[in-house]
Design an enzyme around this catalytic site. Sequence first.
Site, PDB file in Angstrom:
ATOM      1  N   GLN A  90      52.522  12.953  39.424  1.00 14.36           N
ATOM      2  CA  GLN A  90      51.519  13.349  38.244  1.00 14.36           C
ATOM      3  C   GLN A  90      52.033  12.051  37.100  1.00 14.36           C
ATOM      4  O   GLN A  90      51.166  11.727  36.636  1.00 14.36           O
ATOM      5  CB  GLN A  90      51.993  14.471  37.821  1.00 14.36           C
ATOM      6  CG  GLN A  90      51.205  15.869  38.649  1.00 14.36           C
ATOM      7  CD  GLN A  90      51.220  17.062  38.286  1.00 14.36           C
ATOM      8  OE1 GLN A  90      52.132  17.306  37.424  1.00 14.36           O
ATOM      9  NE2 GLN A  90      50.528  17.823  38.735  1.00 14.36           N
TER      10      GLN A  90
ATOM     11  N   ASP B 171      62.473  29.283  24.121  1.00 17.76           N
ATOM     12  CA  ASP B 171      64.003  29.601  23.798  1.00 17.76           C
ATOM     13  C   ASP B 171      64.087  29.547  22.192  1.00 17.76           C
ATOM     14  O   ASP B 171      65.014  30.514  21.770  1.00 17.76           O
ATOM     15  CB  ASP B 171      64.829  28.714  24.351  1.00 17.76           C
ATOM     16  CG  ASP B 171      64.328  28.410  25.828  1.00 17.76           C
ATOM     17  OD1 ASP B 171      64.130  29.385  26.584  1.00 17.76           O
ATOM     18  OD2 ASP B 171      63.833  27.295  26.379  1.00 17.76           O
TER      19      ASP B 171
ATOM     20  N   HIS C 179      66.480  24.132  29.956  1.00 20.72           N
ATOM     21  CA  HIS C 179      65.629  25.288  29.728  1.00 20.72           C
ATOM     22  C   HIS C 179      66.187  26.005  31.023  1.00 20.72           C
ATOM     23  O   HIS C 179      65.586  25.880  31.984  1.00 20.72           O
ATOM     24  CB  HIS C 179      64.246  25.140  29.883  1.00 20.72           C
ATOM     25  CG  HIS C 179      63.559  26.303  30.120  1.00 20.72           C
ATOM     26  ND1 HIS C 179      63.608  27.313  29.135  1.00 20.72           N
ATOM     27  CD2 HIS C 179      62.747  26.983  30.976  1.00 20.72           C
ATOM     28  CE1 HIS C 179      63.029  28.424  29.454  1.00 20.72           C
ATOM     29  NE2 HIS C 179      62.565  28.141  30.618  1.00 20.72           N
TER      30      HIS C 179
HETATM   31  P1  NAD Z   1      51.886  30.458  38.362  1.00 22.88           P
HETATM   32  O1  NAD Z   1      52.599  30.595  39.840  1.00 22.88           O
HETATM   33  O2  NAD Z   1      51.058  31.934  37.936  1.00 22.88           O
HETATM   34  O3  NAD Z   1      50.912  29.412  38.182  1.00 22.88           O
HETATM   35  C1  NAD Z   1      51.086  28.116  38.631  1.00 22.88           C
HETATM   36  C2  NAD Z   1      49.889  27.307  39.083  1.00 22.88           C
HETATM   37  O4  NAD Z   1      50.237  25.998  39.312  1.00 22.88           O
HETATM   38  C3  NAD Z   1      49.204  28.015  40.310  1.00 22.88           C
HETATM   39  O5  NAD Z   1      48.023  28.545  40.037  1.00 22.88           O
HETATM   40  C4  NAD Z   1      49.337  26.590  41.309  1.00 22.88           C
HETATM   41  O6  NAD Z   1      48.375  26.741  42.254  1.00 22.88           O
HETATM   42  C5  NAD Z   1      49.323  25.687  40.374  1.00 22.88           C
HETATM   43  N1  NAD Z   1      50.077  24.467  40.980  1.00 22.88           N
HETATM   44  C6  NAD Z   1      50.931  24.201  41.960  1.00 22.88           C
HETATM   45  N2  NAD Z   1      51.138  23.022  42.119  1.00 22.88           N
HETATM   46  C7  NAD Z   1      50.262  22.125  41.470  1.00 22.88           C
HETATM   47  C8  NAD Z   1      49.853  21.005  41.351  1.00 22.88           C
HETATM   48  N3  NAD Z   1      50.590  20.041  42.055  1.00 22.88           N
HETATM   49  N4  NAD Z   1      48.848  20.427  40.616  1.00 22.88           N
HETATM   50  C9  NAD Z   1      48.221  21.528  39.827  1.00 22.88           C
HETATM   51  N5  NAD Z   1      48.585  22.706  40.125  1.00 22.88           N
HETATM   52  C10 NAD Z   1      49.277  23.243  40.846  1.00 22.88           C
HETATM   53  O7  NAD Z   1      53.316  30.206  37.512  1.00 22.88           O
HETATM   54  P2  NAD Z   1      53.120  30.636  35.939  1.00 22.88           P
HETATM   55  O8  NAD Z   1      53.608  31.662  35.569  1.00 22.88           O
HETATM   56  O9  NAD Z   1      52.001  30.042  35.274  1.00 22.88           O
HETATM   57  O10 NAD Z   1      54.220  29.426  35.604  1.00 22.88           O
HETATM   58  C11 NAD Z   1      54.213  28.054  35.597  1.00 22.88           C
HETATM   59  C12 NAD Z   1      55.562  27.365  35.505  1.00 22.88           C
HETATM   60  O11 NAD Z   1      56.065  27.380  34.174  1.00 22.88           O
HETATM   61  C13 NAD Z   1      56.437  27.746  36.396  1.00 22.88           C
HETATM   62  O12 NAD Z   1      57.385  26.637  36.957  1.00 22.88           O
HETATM   63  C14 NAD Z   1      57.615  28.676  35.486  1.00 22.88           C
HETATM   64  O13 NAD Z   1      58.685  28.794  36.042  1.00 22.88           O
HETATM   65  C15 NAD Z   1      57.382  27.519  34.348  1.00 22.88           C
HETATM   66  N6  NAD Z   1      57.646  28.300  33.107  1.00 22.88           N
HETATM   67  C16 NAD Z   1      58.449  27.803  32.151  1.00 22.88           C
HETATM   68  C17 NAD Z   1      58.827  28.221  30.953  1.00 22.88           C
HETATM   69  C18 NAD Z   1      59.452  27.432  29.955  1.00 22.88           C
HETATM   70  O14 NAD Z   1      59.881  27.796  29.041  1.00 22.88           O
HETATM   71  N7  NAD Z   1      59.583  25.718  30.085  1.00 22.88           N
HETATM   72  C19 NAD Z   1      58.559  29.649  30.913  1.00 22.88           C
HETATM   73  C20 NAD Z   1      57.844  30.307  31.768  1.00 22.88           C
HETATM   74  C21 NAD Z   1      57.492  29.776  32.969  1.00 22.88           C
HETATM   75  C1  LMR Z   2      61.485  31.760  31.173  1.00 19.52           C
HETATM   76  O1  LMR Z   2      62.243  31.290  30.453  1.00 19.52           O
HETATM   77  O2  LMR Z   2      60.777  32.762  30.962  1.00 19.52           O
HETATM   78  C2  LMR Z   2      60.929  31.227  32.428  1.00 19.52           C
HETATM   79  O3  LMR Z   2      61.593  29.740  32.374  1.00 19.52           O
HETATM   80  C3  LMR Z   2      61.698  31.841  33.549  1.00 19.52           C
HETATM   81  C4  LMR Z   2      61.046  31.288  35.007  1.00 19.52           C
HETATM   82  O4  LMR Z   2      62.239  30.961  35.735  1.00 19.52           O
HETATM   83  O5  LMR Z   2      60.191  30.944  35.326  1.00 19.52           O
END
Ligand code: NAD
Ligand code: LMR
Length: 327
Positions: A114, A161, A189
Amino acid sequence: MKTPIRVAVTGAAGQIGYSLLFRIASGAMFGPDQPVILQLIEAPIEKALKALEGVAMELDDCAFPLLKGIIQTADASIGFKDANWCLLVGAKPRGPGMERADLLKDNGKIFIGQGQIIDAVAAADARIAVVGNPANTNCMIAASQAKRLPAERFTAMVRLDQNRAQSQLAKKAGVDLTAVQDIFIYGNHSPTMFPAFAHATIGGQPATKVINDDTWLQGPFCETVGKRGAAIIAARGASSAASAANALVDHVRSLVTPGAIHSVAVKSQGLYGFDANVWAGMPVRTTTAGSYEVITGYAMDAFAQSKIAATNKELVEERAFVADMIA
Ligand code: NAD
Ligand code: LMR
């Protein structure tokens, strides 16, 4: 009417996407007078692409006046084409028995690809915000592939956070949330993150004075904020989604609002004791829309220094895990 901006979102059919897209299309992210074109990218999986079709139908059904177009694709070179903002939400979740290092490698491959495509096809003013975990290191990986776009355009989200920390401080002090200011997140994070309570204020007074409980601040407060994501997974059976989407709205909204002061994971450049080549949360001030400067000069006491050393160590280790991929 302003020219629409192009907003690419990966993982658009996922949980976070389902909260996020409607907020972007309603104007919450870029303002009530800024039209948007959503460029929705999903993994090339039939189920995901079918779900994306449904999400796009619902976006249509909202009749958002600011939404001027929707692109649905599994091809990142179409999805990121001319994008002004690239919101990298999609990532592989950690599966049973998977080590953090395995997750880093698997997601690393996604973010290398990406990063290269964004650098090749996104708009000249493109900004990138990474949410997919491990967000800081994924951001570092994507940025490592960019030759045209500068590293400071790549940010990772620690705003969730910050919001969590603000809420916990307000609850403890028994005050309205808005009374809590200047609580910033340093580092990764992950549970090692450091919510720097010593610089926070509550009703204009130092938070440490108002709360008057260093044991709580150094212990349960830091632990609750650091492990909040895991607590939500344990309670909900799925990772935070609406609050994560909300935090991304805040992250970008603050980055396009000159004068906003907020926590963002950025290339550290050696500030606050972080290794120069990791992406670490720290306080920034938005200068012009999309640009920021790190706020320097916050003094760190011995406790803060030890917390920063621990979260920096984790970031350096994550970088080492993927060093062969980004070389
Ligand atoms: P989810 O599994 O519901 O959705 C992820 C989506 O990404 C899926 O639909 C999947 O098909 C798609 N995907 C996977 N690989 C892909 C690619 N190469 N290109 C395009 N799409 C792709 O997950 P979610 O609950 O939406 O969470 C997404 C991410 O965010 C996870 O990694 C989660 O850990 C992270 N997250 C981060 C934070 C933060 O504060 N930074 C908080 C919550 C979740
Ligand atoms: C969160 O902080 O809620 C997420 O990053 C947790 C996770 O591992 O998806």
